[in-house]
Design an enzyme around this catalytic site. Structure first.
Site, PDB file in Angstrom:
ATOM      1  N   GLU A  60       0.806  -1.216   0.000  1.00  0.00           N
ATOM      2  CA  GLU A  60       0.000   0.000   0.000  1.00  0.00           C
ATOM      3  C   GLU A  60       0.843   1.271   0.000  1.00  0.00           C
ATOM      4  O   GLU A  60       0.510   2.237  -0.697  1.00  0.00           O
ATOM      5  CB  GLU A  60      -0.958  -0.001   1.191  1.00  0.00           C
ATOM      6  CG  GLU A  60      -2.148  -0.932   1.043  1.00  0.00           C
ATOM      7  CD  GLU A  60      -1.810  -2.399   1.294  1.00  0.00           C
ATOM      8  OE1 GLU A  60      -2.635  -3.269   0.954  1.00  0.00           O
ATOM      9  OE2 GLU A  60      -0.707  -2.668   1.816  1.00  0.00           O
ATOM     10  N   HIS A 130     -11.540  -6.122   7.838  1.00  0.00           N
ATOM     11  CA  HIS A 130     -12.200  -5.779   6.574  1.00  0.00           C
ATOM     12  C   HIS A 130     -13.504  -5.024   6.819  1.00  0.00           C
ATOM     13  O   HIS A 130     -14.434  -5.109   6.017  1.00  0.00           O
ATOM     14  CB  HIS A 130     -12.488  -7.040   5.757  1.00  0.00           C
ATOM     15  CG  HIS A 130     -11.261  -7.770   5.303  1.00  0.00           C
ATOM     16  ND1 HIS A 130     -10.582  -8.650   6.110  1.00  0.00           N
ATOM     17  CD2 HIS A 130     -10.572  -7.724   4.132  1.00  0.00           C
ATOM     18  CE1 HIS A 130      -9.539  -9.132   5.456  1.00  0.00           C
ATOM     19  NE2 HIS A 130      -9.508  -8.585   4.257  1.00  0.00           N
TER      20      HIS A 130
END
Length: 325
Positions: A60, A130
């Site tokens: 990321e 998540h």
């Protein structure tokens, strides 16, 4: 007009942006042939080629570092972080680099062509890695814009505006309603203004404020309140940073009450910032304390997800408490 779900509206906005401007590129983990884990970028690579829609490594900070470089050189970079929970490895690249790029160069350079798309929130049994809603972390950072749509029409117009804005934007997409939210969306190119809230429904007894997927629960709570004779005004904030103080304050001066709901934990959540500002501006108009209905101060639970989510029943109880204060 065409019927689209929220995912299709995002895909349509990306398609239009890429067709209109050859400098627009989109990339992220599995974004290319696979179309992303939710298929938001489906068919864009085959339409615009691998140079403009491509996969990145699973890094990321690398994705956003690369995006900063592209944007600083004139590209319009649309970077996807696969889940908002995994934006944190890129936190430094966002808050210390992207947000400060223009300021530190005395306006000689900028990364205003950067948009970061990422799905946020719970409701899909994704567990604590998540399901998070990290918008408040970035609302503390001058130089960024933070945008959250609630339905397909908003998603398309706000995403196109974000991609074309002269500032770096984080665009949080409510994944719980990716396919559940379906509506009429104009097929043509259009933009919705950033930094401007929308009064979704007018009322007289209490102002209800939220953003993203939480708007659905506000609407259901307002229907429950209707049966009790309580008139609710609903506002979708849409942009967290900068947020539309004027519209919210005008509503609260009319209704005398405010309830803010978000899925993120209550402590440090963006509702606290809103409550403080509205208290300063509307103190003499308030009939009851400003209410917050939010997530709990615990990691996002899997087995107890329904107990965690601030749903219409929790909001309805808070509405009654506020009106009967």
């Amino acid at each position: 007009m065409a019927k689209m779900n929220l995912l299709q509206a995002v895909n349509n906005a990306l398609d239009i942006a890429m067709a209109a401007n050859e400098r627009v590129v989109c990339f992220g983990e599995d974004v290319g042939v696979f179309g992303g884990v939710f298929r938001a970028t489906s068919h864009l690579q085959e339409k615009y080629g691998r140079a403009r829609c491509f996969n990145t490594p699973l890094v990321e900070q690398g994705i956003i570092g690369f995006a900063n470089g592209l944007a600083s050189q004139g590209s319009v970079a649309v970077a996807e972080i696969q889940f908002a929970d995994y934006i944190f490895p890129a936190f430094d690249q966002i808050v210390n680099e992207a947000a400060k790029f223009r300021y530190r160069s005395g306006n000689l350079f900028n990364v205003g062509g950067l948009t970061i798309r990422t799905p946020y929130g719970g409701g899909i049994a994704g567990g604590h890695y998540h399901s998070q809603s990290p918008e408040a972390y970035f609302a503390h950072t001058p130089g960024l814009k933070v945008v959250v749509p609630r339905n397909p029409h908003q998603a398309k117009g706000l995403l196109l505006a974000s991609i074309r804005d002269a500032n770096p934007v984080i665009f949080f997409e409510p994944k719980r309603i990716y396919r559940a939210s379906v509506g009429e969306v104009p097929e043509e190119d259009y933009e919705l203004p950033l930094g401007k809230a929308e009064v979704v429904r007018e009322g007289s007894d209490i102002t209800l404020l939220a953003w993203g997927a939480q708007m659905e629960y506000l609407e259901l709570a307002a229907e429950l309140a209707d049966k009790e004779g309580i008139s609710c005004e609903l506002i979708d904030l849409r942009t967290i940073l900068p947020w539309d103080v004027e519209t919210v304050a005008a509503s609260v001066k009319k209704t005398g009450r405010l309830l803010i709901s978000h899925e993120a934990p209550i402590t440090g959540g963006f509702a606290g910032e809103i409550a403080t500002t509205i208290q300063e501006q509307c103190f003499l108009h308030l009939e009851s304390p400003i209410a917050r209905v939010a997530g709990l101060d615990v990691p996002y639970p899997l087995a107890l997800e329904k107990e965690y989510i601030p749903d219409q029943w929790k909001i309805f109880e808070a509405i009654k408490s506020s009106v009967n204060f």
